[in-house]
Design a protein around this motif. Structure first.
Motif, PDB file in Angstrom:
ATOM      1  N   PRO A  42       0.833  -1.206   0.000  1.00  0.00           N
ATOM      2  CA  PRO A  42       0.000   0.000   0.000  1.00  0.00           C
ATOM      3  C   PRO A  42       0.866   1.252   0.000  1.00  0.00           C
ATOM      4  N   ASP A  43       0.265   2.357  -0.418  1.00  0.00           N
ATOM      5  CA  ASP A  43       0.974   3.635  -0.385  1.00  0.00           C
ATOM      6  C   ASP A  43       1.376   3.960   1.050  1.00  0.00           C
ATOM      7  N   SER A  44       2.606   4.430   1.201  1.00  0.00           N
ATOM      8  CA  SER A  44       3.081   4.781   2.528  1.00  0.00           C
ATOM      9  C   SER A  44       2.486   6.114   2.963  1.00  0.00           C
ATOM     10  N   VAL A  45       1.918   6.138   4.163  1.00  0.00           N
ATOM     11  CA  VAL A  45       1.314   7.353   4.696  1.00  0.00           C
ATOM     12  C   VAL A  45       1.854   7.576   6.109  1.00  0.00           C
ATOM     13  N   ASP A  46       2.383   8.769   6.354  1.00  0.00           N
ATOM     14  CA  ASP A  46       2.848   9.146   7.684  1.00  0.00           C
ATOM     15  C   ASP A  46       1.644   9.697   8.448  1.00  0.00           C
ATOM     16  N   ILE A  47       0.945   8.818   9.151  1.00  0.00           N
ATOM     17  CA  ILE A  47      -0.291   9.200   9.831  1.00  0.00           C
ATOM     18  C   ILE A  47      -0.033  10.253  10.905  1.00  0.00           C
ATOM     19  N   GLU A  48       1.062  10.084  11.644  1.00  0.00           N
ATOM     20  CA  GLU A  48       1.389  11.037  12.713  1.00  0.00           C
ATOM     21  C   GLU A  48       1.566  12.444  12.149  1.00  0.00           C
ATOM     22  N   SER A  49       2.361  12.562  11.097  1.00  0.00           N
ATOM     23  CA  SER A  49       2.643  13.866  10.504  1.00  0.00           C
ATOM     24  C   SER A  49       1.394  14.484   9.878  1.00  0.00           C
ATOM     25  N   LEU A  50       0.627  13.642   9.166  1.00  0.00           N
ATOM     26  CA  LEU A  50      -0.584  14.138   8.513  1.00  0.00           C
ATOM     27  C   LEU A  50      -1.599  14.635   9.539  1.00  0.00           C
ATOM     28  N   ALA A  51      -1.770  13.894  10.638  1.00  0.00           N
ATOM     29  CA  ALA A  51      -2.709  14.298  11.677  1.00  0.00           C
ATOM     30  C   ALA A  51      -2.244  15.572  12.372  1.00  0.00           C
TER      31      ALA A  51
ATOM     32  N   GLU B 152      -2.906  21.356  13.429  1.00  0.00           N
ATOM     33  CA  GLU B 152      -2.345  22.704  13.475  1.00  0.00           C
ATOM     34  C   GLU B 152      -3.152  23.676  12.631  1.00  0.00           C
ATOM     35  N   GLU B 153      -3.556  23.232  11.434  1.00  0.00           N
ATOM     36  CA  GLU B 153      -4.339  24.092  10.558  1.00  0.00           C
ATOM     37  C   GLU B 153      -5.710  24.383  11.167  1.00  0.00           C
ATOM     38  N   ALA B 154      -6.325  23.363  11.783  1.00  0.00           N
ATOM     39  CA  ALA B 154      -7.628  23.562  12.415  1.00  0.00           C
ATOM     40  C   ALA B 154      -7.519  24.521  13.592  1.00  0.00           C
TER      41      ALA B 154
ATOM     42  N   SER C 294      -5.738  20.932  22.309  1.00  0.00           N
ATOM     43  CA  SER C 294      -5.160  20.466  21.050  1.00  0.00           C
ATOM     44  C   SER C 294      -4.802  18.979  21.096  1.00  0.00           C
ATOM     45  N   ASP C 295      -4.472  18.462  22.290  1.00  0.00           N
ATOM     46  CA  ASP C 295      -4.120  17.041  22.396  1.00  0.00           C
ATOM     47  C   ASP C 295      -5.310  16.149  22.058  1.00  0.00           C
ATOM     48  N   LYS C 296      -6.497  16.504  22.564  1.00  0.00           N
ATOM     49  CA  LYS C 296      -7.693  15.716  22.254  1.00  0.00           C
ATOM     50  C   LYS C 296      -8.044  15.818  20.780  1.00  0.00           C
ATOM     51  N   LEU C 297      -7.893  17.017  20.216  1.00  0.00           N
ATOM     52  CA  LEU C 297      -8.177  17.209  18.798  1.00  0.00           C
ATOM     53  C   LEU C 297      -7.218  16.378  17.952  1.00  0.00           C
ATOM     54  N   LEU C 298      -5.934  16.373  18.328  1.00  0.00           N
ATOM     55  CA  LEU C 298      -4.944  15.600  17.594  1.00  0.00           C
ATOM     56  C   LEU C 298      -5.277  14.108  17.642  1.00  0.00           C
ATOM     57  N   ALA C 299      -5.662  13.611  18.819  1.00  0.00           N
ATOM     58  CA  ALA C 299      -6.005  12.199  18.959  1.00  0.00           C
ATOM     59  C   ALA C 299      -7.205  11.835  18.096  1.00  0.00           C
TER      60      ALA C 299
ATOM     61  N   VAL D  84      -8.247  13.406  15.326  1.00  0.00           N
ATOM     62  CA  VAL D  84      -7.869  13.470  13.911  1.00  0.00           C
ATOM     63  C   VAL D  84      -7.042  12.242  13.532  1.00  0.00           C
ATOM     64  N   LYS D  85      -6.141  11.842  14.421  1.00  0.00           N
ATOM     65  CA  LYS D  85      -5.304  10.675  14.153  1.00  0.00           C
ATOM     66  C   LYS D  85      -6.165   9.418  13.981  1.00  0.00           C
ATOM     67  N   GLU D  86      -7.191   9.279  14.805  1.00  0.00           N
ATOM     68  CA  GLU D  86      -8.077   8.120  14.709  1.00  0.00           C
ATOM     69  C   GLU D  86      -8.828   8.115  13.381  1.00  0.00           C
ATOM     70  N   ILE D  87      -9.309   9.288  12.949  1.00  0.00           N
ATOM     71  CA  ILE D  87     -10.036   9.383  11.679  1.00  0.00           C
ATOM     72  C   ILE D  87      -9.129   9.035  10.506  1.00  0.00           C
ATOM     73  N   VAL D  88      -7.902   9.568  10.520  1.00  0.00           N
ATOM     74  CA  VAL D  88      -6.951   9.287   9.441  1.00  0.00           C
ATOM     75  C   VAL D  88      -6.591   7.798   9.422  1.00  0.00           C
ATOM     76  N   SER D  89      -6.407   7.206  10.596  1.00  0.00           N
ATOM     77  CA  SER D  89      -6.069   5.782  10.682  1.00  0.00           C
ATOM     78  C   SER D  89      -7.174   4.920  10.100  1.00  0.00           C
ATOM     79  N   ARG D  90      -8.418   5.262  10.408  1.00  0.00           N
ATOM     80  CA  ARG D  90      -9.544   4.498   9.873  1.00  0.00           C
ATOM     81  C   ARG D  90      -9.609   4.614   8.351  1.00  0.00           C
ATOM     82  N   ALA D  91      -9.387   5.819   7.857  1.00  0.00           N
ATOM     83  CA  ALA D  91      -9.409   6.017   6.406  1.00  0.00           C
ATOM     84  C   ALA D  91      -8.290   5.226   5.729  1.00  0.00           C
TER      85      ALA D  91
END
Length: 351
Positions: A18-27, A32-34, A51-56, A58-65
């Motif tokens: 699969p395409d490599s995705v840096d989930i940590e960096s993307l989240a 930060e933008e939000a 921001s910590d809760k928001l980051l967590a 976003v990370k979960e949503i990106v991971s699921r996707a």
């Protein structure tokens, strides 16, 4: 959900990596933008925004996707696999067995007609059979080594054997008088062994040809949820509650060995169970077994010697607090045991 990957002779996915995705960096970038927009355009105060809760989140949503993306080119089936030693794929790699609606209970108010077993033709990519008749949760499903029989062990006190070509019910064994937990075929597909739990624990051995009972073994522990039939057919091993391990000669009806795992102070907080047994050699002389206390044990019946390997002391706390599936697998070529433990860690042991 069941995902089926097609692998080549080297064990690699034929669909490619699969395409490599840096989930940590993307989240982190999205968070930060939000936060920047919320502060500049909506008057939020940075010190008040979590921001910590928001980051967590976003990370979960990106991971699921990402998880959805990496399986999109593979076969995805609605259903679930059974446990307690079940093998989802037949020995020849042609059939996949799984269950649907596996939540029916005689004591529930569910309106479904009971669980169903699906036999999937892997080569054609389609359902071959839909097997119905059980009325409670199915614990174990397997295809016989010769590929001719599908067997199921169920809490409804019944064990059923079907023809894999026609779906015809060949034998309906039971009622056994209690919840059935697991099963195993003999290597030559001539016999099937299965376990019953309360009110008393019994291991039954039946003929696949005519369904007749060959022998039975009654034990004192409250359940046995792991069975293994040795490759040469002379030994049947079982593991269960209280850390017991039994070895019988299933055709002679004789008990050959009984062992007890040694518990510890921490097992006053969790129950001790031998959750997986497996024969390592073709002669039925070397048995591996694993308990909830985290250790891996190997017994050489020929030399009458035992080896034991324990996890690191730093892992024991996590093993005590965690719960979940566990399994033990032997990789013959590498001469290694691979264990999935209750803390969701995979450990490699040299035999």
């Amino acid at each position: 959900m069941i995902v089926v990957w097609t692998l080549d002779n080297h064990g690699k996915n034929t669909k490619g990596p699969p395409d490599s995705v840096d989930i940590e960096s993307l989240a982190a970038t999205a968070t930060e933008e939000a936060m920047r927009t919320l502060i500049s355009s909506h008057g939020w105060m940075k010190e008040h925004a979590d921001s910590d809760k928001l980051l967590a989140a976003v990370k979960e949503i990106v991971s699921r996707a990402y998880d959805s993306h990496i399986v999109q080119d593979n076969l995805v089936i609605s259903g679930e696999l059974t446990g307690f030693g079940s093998r989802a794929v037949s020995n020849d790699g042609k059939l996949l067995v799984y269950v649907l609606d596996n939540h029916q209970s005689r004591h529930s108010t569910a309106t479904t007609l009971g669980p169903k077993i699906v036999v999937w033709d892997i080569e054609r990519g389609e359902k071959r059979l839909m097997l119905e008749g059980h009325t409670d949760s199915i614990m174990w499903v397997n295809v016989s080594p010769d590929g001719k029989i599908v067997a199921s062990v169920c809490w409804d006190e019944m064990v059923k054997l079907w023809d894999t070509s026609t779906g015809r019910l060949i034998h309906d064994i039971g009622p056994t008088g209690g919840q059935n937990w697991t099963g195993v075929f003999s290597p030559d597909s001539k016999y099937i062994a299965f376990t019953r739990g309360s009110p008393s624990t019994i291991v039954y051995v039946h003929s696949v040809l005519d369904g007749s009972r060959i022998c039975e073994f009654q034990v004192s522990t409250s359940w046995l949820r792991s069975l293994a039939w040795s490759h040469e057919g002379h030994h049947l091993a079982a593991g269960g509650r209280s850390g017991v391990v039994y070895v019988w000669n299933p055709l002679r009806g004789e008990q050959e060995q009984k062992w007890q795992l040694r518990g510890s102070e921490r097992h006053r907080r969790i129950f001790l169970e031998t959750g997986y047994v497996q024969w390592l050699d073709n002669k039925g002389m070397m048995l591996a077994y694993k308990g909830t206390e985290g250790g891996v044990n190997v017994y050489d019946m020929l030399e009458n010697q035992k080896w034991r390997s324990d996890p690191k002391k730093s892992d024991l706390i996590n093993l005590t607090k965690s719960s979940g599936r566990r399994s033990l697998h032997y990789i013959r070529k590498a001469n290694q045991l691979i264990s999935l433990d209750m803390d969701q860690t995979i450990r490699f042991w040299v035999v």
